[in-house]
Write a protein that holds these residues in place. Sequence first.
Motif, PDB file in Angstrom:
ATOM      1  N   PHE A   1      -3.887  13.221  -0.876  1.00 36.57           N
ATOM      2  CA  PHE A   1      -4.244  12.225   0.079  1.00 36.57           C
ATOM      3  C   PHE A   1      -3.631  12.241   1.321  1.00 36.57           C
ATOM      4  O   PHE A   1      -4.352  11.691   2.355  1.00 36.57           O
TER       5      PHE A   1
ATOM      6  N   HIS B   1      -7.191   4.935   4.428  1.00 32.15           N
ATOM      7  CA  HIS B   1      -7.070   5.958   3.381  1.00 32.15           C
ATOM      8  C   HIS B   1      -5.929   5.735   2.836  1.00 32.15           C
ATOM      9  O   HIS B   1      -5.459   5.807   1.635  1.00 32.15           O
TER      10      HIS B   1
ATOM     11  N   VAL C   1      -5.169   2.321   0.807  1.00 34.29           N
ATOM     12  CA  VAL C   1      -6.117   2.192   0.027  1.00 34.29           C
ATOM     13  C   VAL C   1      -5.621   3.178  -1.302  1.00 34.29           C
ATOM     14  O   VAL C   1      -5.443   2.509  -2.187  1.00 34.29           O
ATOM     15  N   TYR C   2      -5.665   4.491  -1.014  1.00 35.02           N
ATOM     16  CA  TYR C   2      -5.406   5.351  -1.881  1.00 35.02           C
ATOM     17  C   TYR C   2      -3.882   5.491  -2.280  1.00 35.02           C
ATOM     18  O   TYR C   2      -3.690   5.143  -3.719  1.00 35.02           O
TER      19      TYR C   2
ATOM     20  N   ILE D   1      -4.501   2.331  -5.094  1.00 34.17           N
ATOM     21  CA  ILE D   1      -5.063   3.061  -6.224  1.00 34.17           C
ATOM     22  C   ILE D   1      -3.974   4.038  -7.002  1.00 34.17           C
ATOM     23  O   ILE D   1      -4.026   3.843  -8.370  1.00 34.17           O
TER      24      ILE D   1
END
Lengths: 105, 167
Positions: free
Chosen positions: B39, B58, B61-62, B66
């Motif tokens: 990522f 990105h 969030v990732y 996540i």
Amino acid sequence: MQNLTGITINDYIILSTVLFCIGALGVMLRRNAIIIFMCVELMLNAVNVLLVAFSNHFGDSQAQVFVFFIMAVAAAEVAVGLAILIMIYRNAGTSDTDVLNKLKW
Amino acid sequence: MSITEYIFWFLSFLAVLSGLMVVFSKNAVYSVLYLIITFFAIAGHYLLMSAQFLAAVHIIVYAGAIMVLFLYVIMMLNQNKSAEPNKHPYLMFISVIAAGALLLTLIGGLKSATVAQASNAQSNIGTIETLGKVLFTEFLLPFELSSILFLAAMVGAVYLSKNKLEA
């Protein structure tokens, strides 16, 4: 492509294809449901890279908004999916997808 | 080769190699850590394509949300040991063949495709200002609908992970 000398859109197409296929390989190969889930995330990200590459290629920012929405949907999907996984683990005692074959024909 | 090309190839190899390590590492925690590396490489690609806002989102969030959720679930399910005995000896062989066939098909199909020439691209499409204007004018309805999606996901996650389902 602006300010990228030598890197064409085809390079990004190949990169995201390779990443997508790695994700597909993981979905086919692994039997741990958590890792299958992570490989689905990898496939989503491969598509995101391609969308951003085309957005940059055509100078259109709508694709980046699309990527933003894909990230939002992925976050919601992960929350629900991991809750389902915890339920499965609580009921079946495992996250191995080979054990979960009640729906298998 | 210019410096951006070196960065592109470095990030690409990093993303592909750690993506392969996600698939092939035995320990689920290592898979999560390699996926975080992937990522970050993808976020580097976003920066290279001058999509600064998406790169930041990105990462947040990732890598921030996540993957922490994944690590938390792995911790809760106590899966940091390398379970998963290989019951099917041909499974890996068949999967690699199938994924390779998919890769060949996709690349073979996409190689003959021609991409239209780039229009005169302006360089500020990835900034917060531009994206915010597009998001709050053209995509206002989907933006508001996504809040309902989040509410539904939140309710669903809480309901599913309750201890006993009294239905």
